[in-house]
Design an enzyme around this catalytic site. Structure first.
Site, PDB file in Angstrom:
ATOM      1  N   HIS A  17       2.969  -7.462 -12.870  1.00 54.95           N
ATOM      2  CA  HIS A  17       3.003  -7.624 -14.334  1.00 54.95           C
ATOM      3  C   HIS A  17       2.678  -9.069 -14.721  1.00 54.95           C
ATOM      4  CE1 HIS A  17       6.247  -4.254 -14.349  1.00 54.95           C
ATOM      5  NE2 HIS A  17       5.141  -3.730 -14.862  1.00 54.95           N
ATOM      6  N   LYS A  41      11.743   7.617 -18.337  1.00 53.01           N
ATOM      7  CA  LYS A  41      12.182   6.892 -17.143  1.00 53.01           C
ATOM      8  C   LYS A  41      13.672   6.565 -17.197  1.00 53.01           C
ATOM      9  CE  LYS A  41       7.756   4.788 -16.032  1.00 53.01           C
ATOM     10  NZ  LYS A  41       6.977   3.552 -15.938  1.00 53.01           N
ATOM     11  N   ARG A  90      -3.845   0.190 -11.915  1.00 51.05           N
ATOM     12  CA  ARG A  90      -3.883   0.553 -10.490  1.00 51.05           C
ATOM     13  C   ARG A  90      -4.641   1.868 -10.381  1.00 51.05           C
ATOM     14  NH1 ARG A  90       2.533   0.044 -10.563  1.00 51.05           N
ATOM     15  NH2 ARG A  90       1.975   1.485 -12.205  1.00 51.05           N
ATOM     16  N   SER A 126       7.350  -0.869 -10.879  1.00 44.29           N
ATOM     17  CA  SER A 126       8.777  -1.051 -11.143  1.00 44.29           C
ATOM     18  C   SER A 126       9.580   0.143 -10.658  1.00 44.29           C
ATOM     19  CB  SER A 126       9.022  -1.254 -12.646  1.00 44.29           C
ATOM     20  OG  SER A 126       8.413  -2.427 -13.089  1.00 44.29           O
TER      21      SER A 126
HETATM   22  O1  PNS Z   1       5.530   0.145 -18.012  1.00 47.96           O
HETATM   23  P1  PNS Z   1       5.289   1.523 -18.565  1.00 47.96           P
HETATM   24  O2  PNS Z   1       6.515   2.396 -18.375  1.00 47.96           O
HETATM   25  O3  PNS Z   1       4.052   2.158 -18.025  1.00 47.96           O
HETATM   26  O4  PNS Z   1       5.110   1.316 -20.138  1.00 47.96           O
HETATM   27  C1  PNS Z   1       4.801   2.401 -20.927  1.00 47.96           C
HETATM   28  C2  PNS Z   1       4.765   2.029 -22.416  1.00 47.96           C
HETATM   29  C3  PNS Z   1       6.152   1.557 -22.892  1.00 47.96           C
HETATM   30  C4  PNS Z   1       3.761   0.928 -22.645  1.00 47.96           C
HETATM   31  C5  PNS Z   1       4.330   3.325 -23.102  1.00 47.96           C
HETATM   32  O5  PNS Z   1       5.222   4.356 -22.769  1.00 47.96           O
HETATM   33  C6  PNS Z   1       4.238   3.193 -24.610  1.00 47.96           C
HETATM   34  O6  PNS Z   1       3.261   2.671 -25.124  1.00 47.96           O
HETATM   35  N1  PNS Z   1       5.292   3.650 -25.295  1.00 47.96           N
HETATM   36  C7  PNS Z   1       5.379   3.555 -26.740  1.00 47.96           C
HETATM   37  C8  PNS Z   1       5.326   4.933 -27.385  1.00 47.96           C
HETATM   38  C9  PNS Z   1       3.904   5.317 -27.684  1.00 47.96           C
HETATM   39  O7  PNS Z   1       3.155   4.606 -28.338  1.00 47.96           O
HETATM   40  N2  PNS Z   1       3.520   6.496 -27.156  1.00 47.96           N
HETATM   41  C10 PNS Z   1       2.199   7.016 -27.297  1.00 47.96           C
HETATM   42  C11 PNS Z   1       1.310   6.507 -26.173  1.00 47.96           C
HETATM   43  S1  PNS Z   1      -0.328   7.115 -26.335  1.00 47.96           S
END
Ligand code: PNS
Length: 166
Positions: A17, A41, A90, A126
């Site tokens: 990150h 999660k 990734r 993570s």
């Molecule tokens: O580190 P992660 O778990 O891959 O992060 C995921 C995250 C928090 C960036 C993603 O789940 C997110 O953007 N959540 C916000 C809700 C949202 O906008 N959902 C629609 C995504 S298209």
């Protein structure tokens, strides 16, 4: 002035990150690291703890701030004048990340910039770090020193709490 967001759960923040945040900070004028809650999660750290840990790790980068976000990422982007979403990629993430990038672009037009994860961190996530730590493995190679210590302490306190409940 170009503003990017580096969104993620950061539970906990890894070397991978930080590499993406640092590379983004060299490409745009300002970076907002946005700590979200991925509802699918099982979290180890609270969102506030994750913001605190990230802020400490990003302190030397003067054009980077760390904050919490709730709700849709695209709404956060609109409210914070974000021009682009920056994410590490990734090989294993490609399908889901592409889908999210296309959905986000469809929702408000905000685009996503993918940075290939540094090869040395390509296998680190993570969720794997949480699993390794929970099962007693050594997570120090994947995390900044203080984050590794806090991760191991958090896991130990969870184990102690679970033992007390028995
Ligand atoms: O580190 P992660 O778990 O891959 O992060 C995921 C995250 C928090 C960036 C993603 O789940 C997110 O953007 N959540 C916000 C809700 C949202 O906008 N959902 C629609 C995504 S298209």
């Amino acid at each position: 002035m170009t503003r990017a967001v580096c969104p993620g759960s950061f539970d906990p923040v890894t070397h991978g990150h930080l590499d993406v945040i640092e590379r983004t900070s060299r490409m745009v004028d300002y970076v907002v690291v946005a700590v979200g809650t991925n509802i699918s999660k099982n979290a180890l750290f609270t969102p506030d703890e994750r913001v605190e840990m990230l802020a400490e790790e990003c302190a030397d980068w003067t054009n980077v701030e760390v904050t919490l976000f709730r709700g849709l990422l695209v709404d956060f982007c609109t409210a914070n004048d974000i021009d682009v979403i920056s994410k590490g990629l990734r090989a294993t993430d490609f399908g889901y990340e592409l889908q999210m990038a296309q959905m986000n672009r469809q929702l408000t037009g905000v685009d996503t910039l993918f940075l290939p994860t540094a090869p040395e961190w390509a296998y680190v996530s993570s969720s794997l770090v949480r699993e390794v730590a929970t099962l007693g493995g050594d997570v120090r190679p994947f995390l900044p020193t203080k984050i590794a210590a806090r991760t191991m302490a958090k896991v130990a306190s969870r184990h102690a709490g679970a033992a007390d409940d028995m």
